[in-house]
Scaffold this motif. Structure first.
Motif, PDB file in Angstrom:
ATOM      1  N   LEU A   1       0.452  -1.687   0.214  1.00 27.87           N
ATOM      2  CA  LEU A   1      -0.038  -0.183   0.367  1.00 27.87           C
ATOM      3  C   LEU A   1       0.733   1.310   0.187  1.00 27.87           C
ATOM      4  O   LEU A   1       1.154   2.504  -0.502  1.00 27.87           O
ATOM      5  CB  LEU A   1      -1.516   0.113   1.267  1.00 27.87           C
ATOM      6  CG  LEU A   1      -1.924   0.708   0.941  1.00 27.87           C
ATOM      7  CD1 LEU A   1      -2.678   1.608   0.410  1.00 27.87           C
ATOM      8  CD2 LEU A   1      -2.585   0.709   2.954  1.00 27.87           C
ATOM      9  N   LYS A   2       1.822   1.113   0.719  1.00 23.23           N
ATOM     10  CA  LYS A   2       2.888   2.663   1.120  1.00 23.23           C
ATOM     11  C   LYS A   2       2.918   2.212  -0.406  1.00 23.23           C
ATOM     12  O   LYS A   2       3.711   3.850  -0.911  1.00 23.23           O
ATOM     13  CB  LYS A   2       3.537   2.217   1.867  1.00 23.23           C
ATOM     14  CG  LYS A   2       5.023   3.361   1.943  1.00 23.23           C
ATOM     15  CD  LYS A   2       5.518   3.440   3.384  1.00 23.23           C
ATOM     16  CE  LYS A   2       6.635   4.564   3.702  1.00 23.23           C
ATOM     17  NZ  LYS A   2       7.657   4.505   4.492  1.00 23.23           N
TER      18      LYS A   2
ATOM     19  N   PRO B   1      -2.154   6.483   9.179  1.00 29.77           N
ATOM     20  CA  PRO B   1      -1.103   7.437   8.659  1.00 29.77           C
ATOM     21  C   PRO B   1      -0.853   7.251   7.062  1.00 29.77           C
ATOM     22  O   PRO B   1       0.233   8.864   6.632  1.00 29.77           O
ATOM     23  CB  PRO B   1       0.144   6.966   9.595  1.00 29.77           C
ATOM     24  CG  PRO B   1      -0.853   6.125  10.657  1.00 29.77           C
ATOM     25  CD  PRO B   1      -1.965   5.926   9.801  1.00 29.77           C
ATOM     26  N   LEU B   2      -0.452   6.086   5.814  1.00 29.70           N
ATOM     27  CA  LEU B   2      -0.589   6.370   4.595  1.00 29.70           C
ATOM     28  C   LEU B   2      -1.384   7.333   3.784  1.00 29.70           C
ATOM     29  O   LEU B   2      -0.921   7.460   2.928  1.00 29.70           O
ATOM     30  CB  LEU B   2      -0.365   4.851   4.461  1.00 29.70           C
ATOM     31  CG  LEU B   2       0.728   3.721   5.356  1.00 29.70           C
ATOM     32  CD1 LEU B   2       0.654   2.381   4.704  1.00 29.70           C
ATOM     33  CD2 LEU B   2       1.965   4.684   4.417  1.00 29.70           C
ATOM     34  N   PHE B   3      -3.246   7.009   4.939  1.00 30.13           N
ATOM     35  CA  PHE B   3      -4.311   7.357   4.119  1.00 30.13           C
ATOM     36  C   PHE B   3      -3.660   9.480   4.037  1.00 30.13           C
ATOM     37  O   PHE B   3      -3.190   9.913   3.093  1.00 30.13           O
ATOM     38  CB  PHE B   3      -4.863   7.014   4.713  1.00 30.13           C
ATOM     39  CG  PHE B   3      -5.450   6.057   4.305  1.00 30.13           C
ATOM     40  CD1 PHE B   3      -4.784   5.288   3.409  1.00 30.13           C
ATOM     41  CD2 PHE B   3      -6.707   5.510   5.292  1.00 30.13           C
ATOM     42  CE1 PHE B   3      -5.789   3.662   2.728  1.00 30.13           C
ATOM     43  CE2 PHE B   3      -6.798   3.977   4.699  1.00 30.13           C
ATOM     44  CZ  PHE B   3      -6.986   3.760   3.898  1.00 30.13           C
ATOM     45  N   VAL B   4      -2.649   9.825   5.294  1.00 24.36           N
ATOM     46  CA  VAL B   4      -2.378  11.228   5.298  1.00 24.36           C
ATOM     47  C   VAL B   4      -1.590  11.426   4.853  1.00 24.36           C
ATOM     48  O   VAL B   4      -1.256  12.149   3.442  1.00 24.36           O
ATOM     49  CB  VAL B   4      -2.566  11.517   6.456  1.00 24.36           C
ATOM     50  CG1 VAL B   4      -2.122  12.763   7.268  1.00 24.36           C
ATOM     51  CG2 VAL B   4      -4.088  11.397   7.717  1.00 24.36           C
ATOM     52  N   GLN B   5      -0.751  10.651   5.133  1.00 23.20           N
ATOM     53  CA  GLN B   5       1.608  10.953   3.769  1.00 23.20           C
ATOM     54  C   GLN B   5       1.076  11.333   2.726  1.00 23.20           C
ATOM     55  O   GLN B   5       1.004  11.735   1.745  1.00 23.20           O
ATOM     56  CB  GLN B   5       2.475   9.900   5.084  1.00 23.20           C
ATOM     57  CG  GLN B   5       3.307  10.358   3.532  1.00 23.20           C
ATOM     58  CD  GLN B   5       4.482   9.638   4.685  1.00 23.20           C
ATOM     59  OE1 GLN B   5       4.411   8.433   5.677  1.00 23.20           O
ATOM     60  NE2 GLN B   5       5.856   9.266   4.117  1.00 23.20           N
TER      61      GLN B   5
ATOM     62  N   LYS C   1      -9.040  14.459   9.399  1.00 22.51           N
ATOM     63  CA  LYS C   1      -7.185  14.672   9.076  1.00 22.51           C
ATOM     64  C   LYS C   1      -7.953  15.081   7.399  1.00 22.51           C
ATOM     65  O   LYS C   1      -6.412  14.693   6.337  1.00 22.51           O
ATOM     66  CB  LYS C   1      -6.259  13.522   8.914  1.00 22.51           C
ATOM     67  CG  LYS C   1      -6.523  13.606  11.182  1.00 22.51           C
ATOM     68  CD  LYS C   1      -6.035  12.363  11.259  1.00 22.51           C
ATOM     69  CE  LYS C   1      -5.994  12.469  13.365  1.00 22.51           C
ATOM     70  NZ  LYS C   1      -4.847  10.578  13.388  1.00 22.51           N
ATOM     71  N   GLY C   2      -8.409  15.821   7.198  1.00 25.78           N
ATOM     72  CA  GLY C   2      -9.157  16.293   5.574  1.00 25.78           C
ATOM     73  C   GLY C   2      -9.426  14.959   4.227  1.00 25.78           C
ATOM     74  O   GLY C   2      -9.545  15.167   3.532  1.00 25.78           O
ATOM     75  N   ILE C   3      -9.819  13.823   4.750  1.00 30.64           N
ATOM     76  CA  ILE C   3     -10.364  12.813   4.635  1.00 30.64           C
ATOM     77  C   ILE C   3     -11.374  12.566   4.752  1.00 30.64           C
ATOM     78  O   ILE C   3     -11.859  12.227   6.107  1.00 30.64           O
ATOM     79  CB  ILE C   3      -9.657  10.787   4.986  1.00 30.64           C
ATOM     80  CG1 ILE C   3      -7.739  12.113   4.224  1.00 30.64           C
ATOM     81  CG2 ILE C   3      -9.893  10.254   3.452  1.00 30.64           C
ATOM     82  CD1 ILE C   3      -7.349  10.544   4.929  1.00 30.64           C
ATOM     83  N   HIS C   4     -12.409  12.037   3.762  1.00 27.50           N
ATOM     84  CA  HIS C   4     -13.401  11.629   3.296  1.00 27.50           C
ATOM     85  C   HIS C   4     -13.749  10.082   3.469  1.00 27.50           C
ATOM     86  O   HIS C   4     -13.531   9.280   3.047  1.00 27.50           O
ATOM     87  CB  HIS C   4     -14.704  12.755   2.301  1.00 27.50           C
ATOM     88  CG  HIS C   4     -14.374  13.859   1.752  1.00 27.50           C
ATOM     89  ND1 HIS C   4     -15.357  14.876   2.361  1.00 27.50           N
ATOM     90  CD2 HIS C   4     -14.098  14.347   1.606  1.00 27.50           C
ATOM     91  CE1 HIS C   4     -14.816  15.520   1.650  1.00 27.50           C
ATOM     92  NE2 HIS C   4     -14.226  15.720   1.620  1.00 27.50           N
ATOM     93  N   TYR C   5     -14.567  10.398   4.985  1.00 26.19           N
ATOM     94  CA  TYR C   5     -14.884   8.895   5.159  1.00 26.19           C
ATOM     95  C   TYR C   5     -16.928   7.751   4.934  1.00 26.19           C
ATOM     96  O   TYR C   5     -17.278   9.077   5.313  1.00 26.19           O
ATOM     97  CB  TYR C   5     -14.849   7.706   5.980  1.00 26.19           C
ATOM     98  CG  TYR C   5     -13.476   8.211   7.087  1.00 26.19           C
ATOM     99  CD1 TYR C   5     -12.706   6.963   6.872  1.00 26.19           C
ATOM    100  CD2 TYR C   5     -12.387   9.460   6.578  1.00 26.19           C
ATOM    101  CE1 TYR C   5     -10.710   6.849   6.623  1.00 26.19           C
ATOM    102  CE2 TYR C   5     -10.836   9.236   6.983  1.00 26.19           C
ATOM    103  CZ  TYR C   5     -10.579   7.671   7.044  1.00 26.19           C
ATOM    104  OH  TYR C   5      -9.428   7.709   6.856  1.00 26.19           O
TER     105      TYR C   5
END
Length: 324
Positions: free
Chosen positions: A186-187, A225-229, A250-254
């Protein structure tokens, strides 16, 4: 033997023997013979407010679908009706694709028959595995997993003059077995992606207001952390048998959509600080359209009512606005 039925037989053989097989996919005649009687009056479909742009990415989101019962078929009929006015090109399946038996006839009853009009129309389904799913499902050709427990695919195309450009990469994870190898993949995949939109989906929600399950905090610690980074914009999950659109984290839509056949009524916590919109009184599905930097969503109930709609901006766009 038909292509779909052969694929189901081979997937079932994997479940029983543990041996991987290559497979292909369904006989319309076999599915028709197994199909339950349908009501004479078919749903007309909801009146959609989605843009329906020529070059947009249009897709269906369903989760926790594989019961093969009348409720699943009723939702499927609404989906087929919606497809007539909103011709989505593909569907993402959020896991628990087959409950109970996973023999060849189960693939027919719980997937091929309910969604036959969509399969006949060329709609491609991209599945992820849920906790009720046998890993052998990854060899079933109509699920388009290519034998993999986790994978990615890209939709969209080059710039069309005057109409804009949209492209999206989808990262499909196996949240039941989140191994170090999967996290490393994933990373690497996120880091290499050049897509305008990065969208992840998997079965277990890392944010949820569900009273039965709630947020999967262990999984959250691994993948968030990977989604954010690496700039993931939107995450879809199932598992909770309701629909919930969460406030950005943290800025991501779920978005949780686990009500494609099963339902857990009144299970969204009252006054949850996470919930932007919830619907837990009937089954539902979600339509999505991506137009350049915006994602339009509509969630529709089993009876054809639009229960949620909205527009989500791409994360990078939100961050640019916030910095100005």
């Amino acid at each position: 033997m038909s292509r779909f039925l052969l694929s189901a037989c081979l997937a079932a053989a994997v479940a029983w023997s543990g041996t991987p097989f290559e497979g292909r996919t369904l006989a319309a005649s076999f599915a028709a013979a197994q199909a339950p009687a349908r009501s004479a009056a078919q749903p007309s479909g909801p009146t959609t407010t989605l843009p329906r742009r020529e070059t947009s990415i249009k897709f269906l989101v369903i989760g926790d679908t594989g019961t093969g019962d009348s409720r699943q078929r009723q939702v499927a009929e609404q989906i087929v009706a919606a497809h007539r006015t909103f011709p989505f090109q593909f569907a993402i399946m959020l896991g628990d694709n087959l409950y109970g038996s996973e023999g060849p006839s189960a693939y027919v009853k719980k997937f091929e028959v309910p969604y036959k009009p969509l399969l006949d129309a060329g709609v491609k389904f991209y599945a992820t595995l849920g906790n009720h799913d046998e890993p052998a499902q990854r060899f079933y050709e109509p699920f388009n997993m290519g034998g993999r427990r986790y994978y990615s695919f890209t939709k969209g195309g080059p710039l069309v003059p005057g109409l804009g450009e949209t492209d999206a990469e989808f990262f499909v994870l196996d949240s039941t077995y989140m191994t170090p190898a999967q996290l490393a993949w994933l990373k690497d995949a996120l880091a290499k992606s050049t897509a305008r939109w990065k969208i992840a989906y998997f079965h277990h929600p890392i944010y949820s207001s569900g009273e039965r399950h709630g947020s999967e905090e262990d999984l959250q610690a691994l993948v968030e952390p990977l989604f954010v980074q690496y700039g993931v914009d939107v995450v879809f999950s199932g598992h909770e048998h309701f629909y919930e659109r969460l406030k950005p984290q943290k800025g991501i839509h779920y978005i949780t959509q686990g009500a494609g056949a099963k339902l857990r009524p009144a299970n969204i916590r009252d006054r949850s600080p996470l919930t932007a919109k919830g619907f837990d009184s009937d089954r539902s599905f979600t339509l999505v359209e991506i137009v350049e930097d915006h994602m339009f969503i509509e969630t529709i109930s089993r009876t054809g009512q639009v229960v949620d709609s909205g527009v989500l901006a791409r994360r990078e766009l939100n961050e640019e606005v916030a910095s100005n």
